[in-house]
Design a protein around this motif. Structure first.
Motif, PDB file in Angstrom:
ATOM      1  N   THR A 375       0.844  -1.199   0.000  1.00  0.00           N
ATOM      2  CA  THR A 375       0.000   0.000   0.000  1.00  0.00           C
ATOM      3  C   THR A 375       0.879   1.250   0.000  1.00  0.00           C
ATOM      4  O   THR A 375       1.930   1.272   0.643  1.00  0.00           O
ATOM      5  N   GLY A 376       0.415   2.275  -0.699  1.00  0.00           N
ATOM      6  CA  GLY A 376       1.051   3.585  -0.615  1.00  0.00           C
ATOM      7  C   GLY A 376       2.385   3.688  -1.328  1.00  0.00           C
ATOM      8  O   GLY A 376       2.657   2.983  -2.300  1.00  0.00           O
ATOM      9  N   GLY A 377       3.219   4.598  -0.843  1.00  0.00           N
ATOM     10  CA  GLY A 377       4.454   4.945  -1.536  1.00  0.00           C
ATOM     11  C   GLY A 377       4.191   6.181  -2.370  1.00  0.00           C
ATOM     12  O   GLY A 377       3.035   6.495  -2.674  1.00  0.00           O
ATOM     13  N   PRO A 378       5.249   6.916  -2.724  1.00  0.00           N
ATOM     14  CA  PRO A 378       5.034   8.136  -3.509  1.00  0.00           C
ATOM     15  C   PRO A 378       4.333   7.782  -4.819  1.00  0.00           C
ATOM     16  O   PRO A 378       4.631   6.765  -5.432  1.00  0.00           O
ATOM     17  N   GLU A 379       3.398   8.616  -5.207  1.00  0.00           N
ATOM     18  CA  GLU A 379       2.725   8.436  -6.487  1.00  0.00           C
ATOM     19  C   GLU A 379       3.778   8.468  -7.601  1.00  0.00           C
ATOM     20  O   GLU A 379       4.697   9.283  -7.555  1.00  0.00           O
ATOM     21  N   THR A 380       3.637   7.591  -8.599  1.00  0.00           N
ATOM     22  CA  THR A 380       4.662   7.485  -9.650  1.00  0.00           C
ATOM     23  C   THR A 380       4.986   8.849 -10.281  1.00  0.00           C
ATOM     24  O   THR A 380       6.151   9.190 -10.480  1.00  0.00           O
ATOM     25  N   SER A 381       3.951   9.634 -10.559  1.00  0.00           N
ATOM     26  CA  SER A 381       4.188  10.912 -11.226  1.00  0.00           C
ATOM     27  C   SER A 381       4.883  11.928 -10.302  1.00  0.00           C
ATOM     28  O   SER A 381       5.323  12.974 -10.764  1.00  0.00           O
ATOM     29  N   ARG A 382       4.978  11.651  -9.018  1.00  0.00           N
ATOM     30  CA  ARG A 382       5.679  12.574  -8.110  1.00  0.00           C
ATOM     31  C   ARG A 382       7.123  12.162  -7.885  1.00  0.00           C
ATOM     32  O   ARG A 382       7.916  12.923  -7.318  1.00  0.00           O
ATOM     33  N   GLU A 383       7.480  10.935  -8.296  1.00  0.00           N
ATOM     34  CA  GLU A 383       8.828  10.451  -7.989  1.00  0.00           C
ATOM     35  C   GLU A 383       9.893  11.385  -8.550  1.00  0.00           C
ATOM     36  O   GLU A 383      10.935  11.596  -7.947  1.00  0.00           O
ATOM     37  N   VAL A 384       9.594  11.967  -9.701  1.00  0.00           N
ATOM     38  CA  VAL A 384      10.563  12.807 -10.391  1.00  0.00           C
ATOM     39  C   VAL A 384      10.976  14.024  -9.545  1.00  0.00           C
ATOM     40  O   VAL A 384      12.041  14.604  -9.728  1.00  0.00           O
ATOM     41  N   TYR A 385      10.141  14.376  -8.571  1.00  0.00           N
ATOM     42  CA  TYR A 385      10.451  15.554  -7.751  1.00  0.00           C
ATOM     43  C   TYR A 385      11.380  15.262  -6.579  1.00  0.00           C
ATOM     44  O   TYR A 385      11.932  16.180  -5.998  1.00  0.00           O
ATOM     45  N   PHE A 386      11.500  13.989  -6.183  1.00  0.00           N
ATOM     46  CA  PHE A 386      12.376  13.698  -5.044  1.00  0.00           C
ATOM     47  C   PHE A 386      13.824  13.836  -5.495  1.00  0.00           C
ATOM     48  O   PHE A 386      14.269  13.095  -6.383  1.00  0.00           O
ATOM     49  N   GLY A 387      14.546  14.764  -4.899  1.00  0.00           N
ATOM     50  CA  GLY A 387      15.876  15.077  -5.402  1.00  0.00           C
ATOM     51  C   GLY A 387      16.946  14.052  -5.043  1.00  0.00           C
ATOM     52  O   GLY A 387      16.851  13.358  -4.036  1.00  0.00           O
ATOM     53  N   PHE A 388      17.959  13.940  -5.885  1.00  0.00           N
ATOM     54  CA  PHE A 388      19.180  13.177  -5.574  1.00  0.00           C
ATOM     55  C   PHE A 388      20.169  14.150  -4.947  1.00  0.00           C
ATOM     56  O   PHE A 388      20.288  15.288  -5.404  1.00  0.00           O
ATOM     57  N   ARG A 389      20.916  13.687  -3.943  1.00  0.00           N
ATOM     58  CA  ARG A 389      21.869  14.620  -3.331  1.00  0.00           C
ATOM     59  C   ARG A 389      23.032  14.916  -4.274  1.00  0.00           C
ATOM     60  O   ARG A 389      23.489  16.043  -4.374  1.00  0.00           O
ATOM     61  N   ASP A 390      23.538  13.884  -4.970  1.00  0.00           N
ATOM     62  CA  ASP A 390      24.674  14.122  -5.860  1.00  0.00           C
ATOM     63  C   ASP A 390      24.715  13.062  -6.960  1.00  0.00           C
ATOM     64  O   ASP A 390      23.841  12.204  -7.054  1.00  0.00           O
ATOM     65  N   GLU A 391      25.757  13.128  -7.762  1.00  0.00           N
ATOM     66  CA  GLU A 391      25.881  12.218  -8.909  1.00  0.00           C
ATOM     67  C   GLU A 391      25.915  10.756  -8.486  1.00  0.00           C
ATOM     68  O   GLU A 391      25.351   9.883  -9.149  1.00  0.00           O
ATOM     69  N   SER A 392      26.586  10.464  -7.371  1.00  0.00           N
ATOM     70  CA  SER A 392      26.678   9.056  -6.992  1.00  0.00           C
ATOM     71  C   SER A 392      25.314   8.533  -6.552  1.00  0.00           C
ATOM     72  O   SER A 392      25.007   7.351  -6.712  1.00  0.00           O
ATOM     73  N   ALA A 393      24.469   9.421  -6.004  1.00  0.00           N
ATOM     74  CA  ALA A 393      23.104   8.993  -5.654  1.00  0.00           C
ATOM     75  C   ALA A 393      22.325   8.645  -6.920  1.00  0.00           C
ATOM     76  O   ALA A 393      21.539   7.696  -6.931  1.00  0.00           O
ATOM     77  N   VAL A 394      22.600   9.395  -8.005  1.00  0.00           N
ATOM     78  CA  VAL A 394      21.886   9.144  -9.255  1.00  0.00           C
ATOM     79  C   VAL A 394      22.152   7.717  -9.744  1.00  0.00           C
ATOM     80  O   VAL A 394      21.245   7.028 -10.223  1.00  0.00           O
ATOM     81  N   THR A 395      23.395   7.246  -9.551  1.00  0.00           N
ATOM     82  CA  THR A 395      23.733   5.900 -10.025  1.00  0.00           C
ATOM     83  C   THR A 395      23.000   4.814  -9.229  1.00  0.00           C
ATOM     84  O   THR A 395      22.943   3.666  -9.646  1.00  0.00           O
ATOM     85  N   MET A 396      22.440   5.178  -8.066  1.00  0.00           N
ATOM     86  CA  MET A 396      21.710   4.180  -7.264  1.00  0.00           C
ATOM     87  C   MET A 396      20.281   3.969  -7.760  1.00  0.00           C
ATOM     88  O   MET A 396      19.558   3.118  -7.244  1.00  0.00           O
ATOM     89  N   GLY A 397      19.845   4.777  -8.700  1.00  0.00           N
ATOM     90  CA  GLY A 397      18.483   4.609  -9.217  1.00  0.00           C
ATOM     91  C   GLY A 397      17.438   5.064  -8.221  1.00  0.00           C
ATOM     92  O   GLY A 397      17.648   6.029  -7.497  1.00  0.00           O
TER      93      GLY A 397
END
Ligand code: HEC
Ligand code: HEC
Ligand code: HEC
Ligand code: HEC
Length: 459
Positions: A375-397
């Motif tokens: 149940t629940g979790g961020p709505e798929t269309s909102r996921e894009v707004y949760f920021g990554f702290r840095d480039e290495s976070a981006v590689t974690m998906g």
């Protein structure tokens, strides 16, 4: 354009049928188009579109609590723990954030200031006594507290923070905002689930808004708006963005509306207003300013168990009926859900821990950020707004920017740590340092008992 309500608009609006005029809608979150009924996020997301009677009734129970019906219609003693109701906005210092006119609107017909508010109208009926309104207004106007001279923040920084640190888990993103890293030709999906309304941000005085963001749990003891432990500079930037509105420009004279009243305070009027605060049942939902911080659980209204599920009168009425009967403007689905809950009141038993945890997570909207048991979790269309702290976070998906699912959390975390995460100290210091979104701090009273529910053995 600034929406600060003018005397003329208000007079026009208050004379209109209930609900008044909808605030103008725009892409800015504080100006988002409101729904025309009291908005309860857990109901909206999970219970409003289902035909299953049982599930609708669950939603009805949620509404009975979140709309504070139980503050006046006492629940049967065996259900009192499941239906504690909520403690509404702390009115200490309210005159430092809302202008006298805005206070009057809140007394007469709060749906005019915030169409989707959960505060019912108590003076919208045909028999309203305007002298009583004036007295209540005088009492509220006397409740000002000095607010520190907070800096005026940076609108663009606030805009970015607002969208990146998790506000958008619950509140609306600005239509047209493009998160960094999203290619120019990629389409930004509109959110499907309704967002928690926030258009009082538009009415609050700038400094007061910053103050609110710095300690939401003191302002809103319901505990529904969590504390992000913002620095003063982040809070100022956020409030600058929220106040600026669609044009992203701050109005010139920000404190104009709160200029001290020119008439001297009428002491008798103030003390009459103070009495009316209790006799008009404001005290059923709000703690009395200057009191002990509790609300008064005493009302002459019928007990919950005696309400007719199919009533069309009382608080179910389609128009304000006056007297001391509040007007909520419930919509049809809400009425059906409440009726279903009232019909099942007699057979309602204690909830098993999993169901109780589910209910608590709906009330506090933990599901806006966390998934649990599917149940629940961020709505798929909102996921894009949760920021990554840095480039290495981006590689974690996805793990690099989204709050964790809570399945199996009791195996990951020792009990003491889970308790401190939930008891208001939040996830401070964070475990997942790559995330921009923090685990916000919830009011201690609001999360009491939740750790036990996580650790309860599965049935
Ligand atoms: C501030 C107090 C208050 C709150 C909060 C409140 N009510 Fe009422 N309600 C009343 C009063 C007073 C009446 C008048 C009849 C009575 O004495 O029950 C009434 C009447 C009713 C009636 C008609 C009862 C009858 O049999 O004539 C219903 C149904 C009802 N309320 C449902 C609700 C629901 C559902 C909620 C929450 C959405 C709610 N009420 C919230 C005070 C309140
Ligand atoms: C878990 C959901 C949640 C998150 C995340 C959240 N809020 Fe809220 N917020 C709420 C709820 C619920 C309310 C209404 C509280 C009430 O009914 O008193 C609220 C109220 C507000 C208000 C008052 C406006 C109004 O009309 O009541 C402002 C301003 C606000 N939030 C700003 C923010 C900002 C800025 C962030 C990010 C730092 C944020 N919120 C994050 C749930 C959330
Ligand atoms: C059924 C519960 C309930 C009753 C009864 C009630 N209120 Fe409220 N009130 C609320 C809630 C909930 C909010 C927060 C609304 C929101 O942000 O949408 C609120 C907000 C307010 C606000 C705005 C405060 C702020 O800083 O944002 C004022 C002013 C207010 N109430 C005054 C009153 C007065 C005066 C009365 C009695 C005439 C009253 N209320 C009766 C639930 C109630
Ligand atoms: C704005 C988003 C947000 C909301 C709302 C939120 N959380 Fe969290 N929560 C987080 C984040 C982000 C973390 C991870 C923090 C870290 O790793 O340091 C977290 C961590 C946790 C953890 C520890 C999980 C783990 O595996 O480390 C628990 C338990 C938890 N939250 C429970 C809750 C509950 C219960 C609620 C509702 C009362 C809630 N959260 C509301 C964002 C949120």
């Amino acid at each position: 354009m600034r929406r600060r309500l003018t005397e003329m608009a208000v007079l026009a609006g208050l004379l209109c049928p209930p609900g008044g005029v909808a605030p103008e809608a725009s892409g800015h979150p504080a100006h988002a188009k409101p729904v025309n009924y009291p908005f309860v996020v857990g109901f909206e997301r999970f219970h409003s579109s289902l035909d299953d009677e049982e599930y609708l009734a669950e939603g009805g129970f949620l509404l009975l609590n979140e709309l504070n019906c139980v503050a006046c219609h006492a629940p049967p003693p065996e259900l009192a723990a499941q239906l504690p109701g909520i403690l509404a906005t702390n009115l200490e210092g309210v005159a430092s954030r809302l202008s006298p006119l805005e206070l009057e609107i809140f007394i007469r017909n709060p749906r005019f200031a915030k169409r989707d508010t959960i505060m019912p109208s108590l003076f919208a009926g045909p028999d309203r006594d305007l002298d009583e309104v004036t007295a209540l207004r005088a009492w509220l106007e006397s409740l000002s507290t000095p607010i520190p001279d907070h800096p005026v923040g940076d609108i663009e920084r606030g805009r970015s923070l607002y969208h990146r640190i998790g506000c958008v888990a619950c509140h609306a993103p600005e239509v047209g905002y493009r998160p960094p890293g999203v290619p120019d030709n990629a389409e930004i999906e509109l959110t499907g689930l309704a967002s928690v309304p926030m258009n009082l941000a538009d009415l609050y005085d700038l400094g007061a808004l910053t103050d609110f963001l710095l300690r939401p749990n003191d302002h809103r003891p319901s505990g529904r708006m969590p504390d992000f432990r913002l620095s003063l500079s982040d809070a100022s930037d956020l409030s600058a963005y929220l106040k600026a509105g669609p044009d992203l420009i701050l109005p010139e004279n920000l404190t104009e509306a709160l200029a001290p009243a020119d008439q001297p305070t009428n002491v008798d009027l103030v003390s009459r207003g103070k009495e009316l605060f209790v006799s008009k049942q404001c005290h059923a939902c709000h703690a009395k300013p200057g009191g002990n911080g509790n609300r008064l659980m005493k009302s002459s209204a019928k007990p919950l168990a005696n309400l007719a599920p199919d009533a069309a009168n009382g608080c179910f009425s389609e128009r304000p009926i006056g007297g001391i009967v509040p007007f909520y403007g419930l919509d049809l689905v809400q009425k059906r859900a409440i009726a279903a809950a009232l019909r099942r009141l007699g057979e309602r038993t204690d909830l098993d821990p999993a169901r109780e945890l589910d209910l608590r997570m709906k009330q506090l909207n933990c599901y806006a950020c966390h998934e649990l048991a599917g149940t629940g979790g961020p709505e798929t269309s909102r996921e894009v707004y949760f920021g990554f702290r840095d480039e290495s976070a981006v590689t974690m998906g996805r793990e690099g920017h989204l709050p964790p699912a809570l399945d199996g959390v009791t195996e990951r975390l020792p009990r003491g740590q889970l308790e401190s995460i939930l008891s208001g100290t939040g996830g401070n210091p964070p475990i997942r340092t790559h995330l921009l979104v923090p685990m916000p701090g919830f009011r201690k009273e609001a999360t009491a008992g939740i750790p036990e529910l996580f650790f309860a053995p599965a049935p």
